[in-house]
Design a protein around this motif. Structure first.
Motif, PDB file in Angstrom:
ATOM      1  N   LYS A   1     -15.652  25.410 -44.956  1.00 51.08           N
ATOM      2  CA  LYS A   1     -15.435  26.848 -44.895  1.00 51.08           C
ATOM      3  C   LYS A   1     -16.253  27.598 -45.942  1.00 51.08           C
ATOM      4  O   LYS A   1     -16.139  28.801 -46.070  1.00 51.08           O
ATOM      5  N   ILE A   2     -17.057  26.874 -46.676  1.00 52.54           N
ATOM      6  CA  ILE A   2     -17.925  27.487 -47.680  1.00 52.54           C
ATOM      7  C   ILE A   2     -19.327  27.599 -47.087  1.00 52.54           C
ATOM      8  O   ILE A   2     -19.841  26.622 -46.530  1.00 52.54           O
ATOM      9  N   PRO A   3     -19.967  28.764 -47.158  1.00 52.12           N
ATOM     10  CA  PRO A   3     -21.233  28.978 -46.438  1.00 52.12           C
ATOM     11  C   PRO A   3     -22.441  28.195 -46.940  1.00 52.12           C
ATOM     12  O   PRO A   3     -23.353  27.904 -46.175  1.00 52.12           O
ATOM     13  N   ASP A   4     -22.479  27.871 -48.252  1.00 55.28           N
ATOM     14  CA  ASP A   4     -23.659  27.179 -48.770  1.00 55.28           C
ATOM     15  C   ASP A   4     -23.285  26.330 -49.988  1.00 55.28           C
ATOM     16  O   ASP A   4     -22.217  26.481 -50.584  1.00 55.28           O
ATOM     17  N   MET A   5     -24.188  25.418 -50.364  1.00 55.59           N
ATOM     18  CA  MET A   5     -23.911  24.477 -51.450  1.00 55.59           C
ATOM     19  C   MET A   5     -23.786  25.187 -52.797  1.00 55.59           C
ATOM     20  O   MET A   5     -22.994  24.776 -53.658  1.00 55.59           O
ATOM     21  N   GLU A   6     -24.555  26.253 -52.996  1.00 52.02           N
ATOM     22  CA  GLU A   6     -24.489  27.001 -54.260  1.00 52.02           C
ATOM     23  C   GLU A   6     -23.082  27.543 -54.495  1.00 52.02           C
ATOM     24  O   GLU A   6     -22.530  27.435 -55.591  1.00 52.02           O
ATOM     25  N   THR A   7     -22.503  28.121 -53.443  1.00 51.55           N
ATOM     26  CA  THR A   7     -21.144  28.648 -53.547  1.00 51.55           C
ATOM     27  C   THR A   7     -20.148  27.519 -53.777  1.00 51.55           C
ATOM     28  O   THR A   7     -19.209  27.640 -54.575  1.00 51.55           O
ATOM     29  N   ALA A   8     -20.354  26.403 -53.072  1.00 49.68           N
ATOM     30  CA  ALA A   8     -19.461  25.254 -53.219  1.00 49.68           C
ATOM     31  C   ALA A   8     -19.455  24.739 -54.654  1.00 49.68           C
ATOM     32  O   ALA A   8     -18.405  24.394 -55.206  1.00 49.68           O
ATOM     33  N   LYS A   9     -20.638  24.692 -55.277  1.00 48.58           N
ATOM     34  CA  LYS A   9     -20.740  24.210 -56.662  1.00 48.58           C
ATOM     35  C   LYS A   9     -20.020  25.151 -57.633  1.00 48.58           C
ATOM     36  O   LYS A   9     -19.406  24.709 -58.606  1.00 48.58           O
ATOM     37  N   LYS A  10     -20.113  26.453 -57.376  1.00 49.84           N
ATOM     38  CA  LYS A  10     -19.417  27.432 -58.222  1.00 49.84           C
ATOM     39  C   LYS A  10     -17.907  27.235 -58.134  1.00 49.84           C
ATOM     40  O   LYS A  10     -17.194  27.289 -59.146  1.00 49.84           O
ATOM     41  N   ILE A  11     -17.425  27.011 -56.911  1.00 51.37           N
ATOM     42  CA  ILE A  11     -15.991  26.802 -56.712  1.00 51.37           C
ATOM     43  C   ILE A  11     -15.552  25.480 -57.341  1.00 51.37           C
ATOM     44  O   ILE A  11     -14.470  25.379 -57.925  1.00 51.37           O
ATOM     45  N   GLU A  12     -16.419  24.472 -57.266  1.00 52.92           N
ATOM     46  CA  GLU A  12     -16.125  23.190 -57.906  1.00 52.92           C
ATOM     47  C   GLU A  12     -15.927  23.378 -59.407  1.00 52.92           C
ATOM     48  O   GLU A  12     -14.960  22.869 -59.992  1.00 52.92           O
ATOM     49  N   LYS A  13     -16.824  24.131 -60.055  1.00 52.15           N
ATOM     50  CA  LYS A  13     -16.715  24.380 -61.489  1.00 52.15           C
ATOM     51  C   LYS A  13     -15.426  25.117 -61.832  1.00 52.15           C
ATOM     52  O   LYS A  13     -14.784  24.830 -62.843  1.00 52.15           O
ATOM     53  N   LEU A  14     -15.040  26.058 -60.973  1.00 53.16           N
ATOM     54  CA  LEU A  14     -13.812  26.818 -61.201  1.00 53.16           C
ATOM     55  C   LEU A  14     -12.584  25.914 -61.124  1.00 53.16           C
ATOM     56  O   LEU A  14     -11.694  25.979 -61.975  1.00 53.16           O
ATOM     57  N   PHE A  15     -12.550  25.061 -60.100  1.00 52.83           N
ATOM     58  CA  PHE A  15     -11.431  24.122 -59.963  1.00 52.83           C
ATOM     59  C   PHE A  15     -11.341  23.196 -61.172  1.00 52.83           C
ATOM     60  O   PHE A  15     -10.261  22.963 -61.719  1.00 52.83           O
ATOM     61  N   LEU A  16     -12.474  22.661 -61.596  1.00 56.35           N
ATOM     62  CA  LEU A  16     -12.485  21.727 -62.723  1.00 56.35           C
ATOM     63  C   LEU A  16     -12.090  22.423 -64.024  1.00 56.35           C
ATOM     64  O   LEU A  16     -11.414  21.839 -64.880  1.00 56.35           O
ATOM     65  N   PHE A  17     -12.509  23.679 -64.176  1.00 49.60           N
ATOM     66  CA  PHE A  17     -12.139  24.472 -65.352  1.00 49.60           C
ATOM     67  C   PHE A  17     -10.627  24.675 -65.406  1.00 49.60           C
ATOM     68  O   PHE A  17      -9.986  24.449 -66.442  1.00 49.60           O
ATOM     69  N   LEU A  18     -10.039  25.082 -64.285  1.00 51.60           N
ATOM     70  CA  LEU A  18      -8.596  25.310 -64.224  1.00 51.60           C
ATOM     71  C   LEU A  18      -7.821  24.002 -64.422  1.00 51.60           C
ATOM     72  O   LEU A  18      -6.797  23.976 -65.118  1.00 51.60           O
ATOM     73  N   ALA A  19      -8.329  22.936 -63.810  1.00 54.36           N
ATOM     74  CA  ALA A  19      -7.661  21.640 -63.939  1.00 54.36           C
ATOM     75  C   ALA A  19      -7.630  21.176 -65.391  1.00 54.36           C
ATOM     76  O   ALA A  19      -6.621  20.652 -65.867  1.00 54.36           O
ATOM     77  N   LYS A  20      -8.730  21.400 -66.101  1.00 44.55           N
ATOM     78  CA  LYS A  20      -8.801  21.013 -67.511  1.00 44.55           C
ATOM     79  C   LYS A  20      -7.808  21.823 -68.334  1.00 44.55           C
ATOM     80  O   LYS A  20      -7.142  21.285 -69.234  1.00 44.55           O
ATOM     81  N   LYS A  21      -7.703  23.123 -68.028  1.00 51.30           N
ATOM     82  CA  LYS A  21      -6.776  23.991 -68.756  1.00 51.30           C
ATOM     83  C   LYS A  21      -5.337  23.502 -68.616  1.00 51.30           C
ATOM     84  O   LYS A  21      -4.536  23.576 -69.552  1.00 51.30           O
ATOM     85  N   PHE A  22      -4.994  23.040 -67.394  1.00 49.45           N
ATOM     86  CA  PHE A  22      -3.624  22.602 -67.129  1.00 49.45           C
ATOM     87  C   PHE A  22      -3.451  21.085 -67.251  1.00 49.45           C
ATOM     88  O   PHE A  22      -2.418  20.546 -66.891  1.00 49.45           O
ATOM     89  N   LYS A  23      -4.523  20.428 -67.739  1.00 50.46           N
ATOM     90  CA  LYS A  23      -4.495  18.982 -67.970  1.00 50.46           C
ATOM     91  C   LYS A  23      -4.140  18.198 -66.705  1.00 50.46           C
ATOM     92  O   LYS A  23      -3.302  17.293 -66.703  1.00 50.46           O
ATOM     93  N   ILE A  24      -4.807  18.580 -65.614  1.00 46.22           N
ATOM     94  CA  ILE A  24      -4.626  17.898 -64.329  1.00 46.22           C
ATOM     95  C   ILE A  24      -5.910  17.152 -63.986  1.00 46.22           C
ATOM     96  O   ILE A  24      -6.990  17.751 -63.953  1.00 46.22           O
ATOM     97  N   ARG A  25      -5.803  15.855 -63.759  1.00 44.29           N
ATOM     98  CA  ARG A  25      -6.977  15.075 -63.370  1.00 44.29           C
ATOM     99  C   ARG A  25      -7.399  15.500 -61.966  1.00 44.29           C
ATOM    100  O   ARG A  25      -6.609  15.464 -61.026  1.00 44.29           O
ATOM    101  N   THR A  26      -8.638  15.923 -61.837  1.00 45.95           N
ATOM    102  CA  THR A  26      -9.103  16.496 -60.578  1.00 45.95           C
ATOM    103  C   THR A  26     -10.467  15.958 -60.173  1.00 45.95           C
ATOM    104  O   THR A  26     -11.342  15.770 -61.015  1.00 45.95           O
ATOM    105  N   HIS A  27     -10.612  15.708 -58.884  1.00 50.80           N
ATOM    106  CA  HIS A  27     -11.912  15.358 -58.315  1.00 50.80           C
ATOM    107  C   HIS A  27     -12.170  16.302 -57.149  1.00 50.80           C
ATOM    108  O   HIS A  27     -11.316  16.449 -56.264  1.00 50.80           O
ATOM    109  N   VAL A  28     -13.306  16.957 -57.142  1.00 48.05           N
ATOM    110  CA  VAL A  28     -13.653  17.884 -56.058  1.00 48.05           C
ATOM    111  C   VAL A  28     -14.515  17.148 -55.036  1.00 48.05           C
ATOM    112  O   VAL A  28     -15.545  16.562 -55.380  1.00 48.05           O
ATOM    113  N   TYR A  29     -14.062  17.162 -53.798  1.00 47.67           N
ATOM    114  CA  TYR A  29     -14.768  16.473 -52.707  1.00 47.67           C
ATOM    115  C   TYR A  29     -15.518  17.509 -51.874  1.00 47.67           C
ATOM    116  O   TYR A  29     -14.912  18.363 -51.230  1.00 47.67           O
TER     117      TYR A  29
END
Length: 204
Positions: free
Chosen positions: A1-29
Motif C-alpha cells: 500500500k506504499i507507492p514507492d521504496m523511498e516512502t517505505a524506507k521513511k516509514i521503516e525509520k519511523l517504526f524503528l524510532f518509535l519501537a526504540k523509544k518504547f523498547k520494543i524489538r521490531t523488524h520491518v518487512y
C-alpha cells in the motif's frame, strides 16, 4: 500500500524510532507486490484462503503461504524460539505437520467458534459472476485500486460473503475462455453495480 521504496524506507525509520523509544524489538518487512496476496479479497474469501493454507489444501494460495512462513519465521527467531536462520524451517514444519492449524482451532474454540470447521465450509455470497478471458495471455499485474473499488461496490467489508476471487493471479497464464476472476456478493443489486464498473474499465 506504499507507492514507492523511498516512502517505505521513511516509514521503516519511523517504526524503528518509535519501537526504540518504547523498547520494543521490531523488524520491518518490506516487499514489492504486483497485486493482492492470496486469491480472495473480502472477509469470507480471505478467511477461506487462510484456512486452505493452514489445512494444506491443494488449492491453497502459495504466495500467501510463503509470506506467512517468512513472517512467522522471523517472529520465531526474534522471540528466540528458533535459532537465527532456522525460523522459516520451523514455521514450514509446523505448517506441514498440522500444528499451526491445530493452534488456530484452539483459538477458535476458546472464542466459542466452530473448531471443526473446514475451509470449504466458509460461506460466500450466493450471487456471483465469472469474468472470462477474451484471448490467451498472462497476468502481469493487478491494479489494487480497481480491486478496492469493485469490492466496495460488491459490499465489502460489511457484507462478509462479498468480494473477488482471483482464479488467475499475477504471473499465471490463461487461455481464451478461462475464468480470470469471480465476483461474489450477498446482494444482486450490488453485483450488477460491480459488473457495470468493470465494463467501464474494459474488462467485459
Amino acid at each position: 500500500k506504499i507507492p514507492d521504496m523511498e516512502t517505505a524506507k521513511k516509514i521503516e525509520k519511523l517504526f524503528l524510532f518509535l519501537a526504540k523509544k518504547f523498547k520494543i524489538r521490531t523488524h520491518v518487512y518490506i516487499s514489492k507486490t504486483f497485486g493482492p496476496i492470496g486469491r480472495g479479497i473480502g472477509p469470507a474469501l480471505e478467511a477461506r484462503d487462510v484456512l486452505r493454507v493452514l489445512q494444506q489444501k491443494d488449492n491453497r494460495p502459495l504466495d500467501l503461504e510463503l509470506k506467512a512462513i517468512k513472517q512467522a519465521g522471523k517472529l520465531l527467531e526474534m522471540t528466540k524460539v528458533a535459532k537465527r536462520g532456522k525460523g522459516e524451517e520451523m514455521a514450514r514444519t509446523n505448517l506441514k505437520n498440522g500444528l499451526a492449524f491445530q493452534k488456530m482451532m484452539n483459538i477458535v474454540k476458546s472464542q466459542k467458534g466452530n473448531s471443526a470447521m473446514d475451509s470449504e465450509d466458509v460461506k460466500v455470497g450466493p450471487y456471483f459472476f465469472e469474468v472470462l478471458a477474451k484471448e490467451k495471455g498472462r497476468v502481469e499485474a493487478i491494479n489494487n485500486r480497481d480491486i478496492v473499488e469493485i469490492c466496495s461496490l460488491l459490499g465489502t467489508p460489511k457484507l462478509k460473503g462479498s468480494g473477488i476471487y482471483l482464479n488467475k493471479n499475477v504471473s499465471e497464464s490463461y487461455e481464451k475462455g478461462d475464468v480470470l476472476f469471480t465476483l461474489y456478493s450477498e446482494s444482486e443489486t450490488r453485483l450488477n453495480m460491480a459488473k457495470n464498473a468493470i465494463s467501464q474499465i474494459k474488462l467485459l
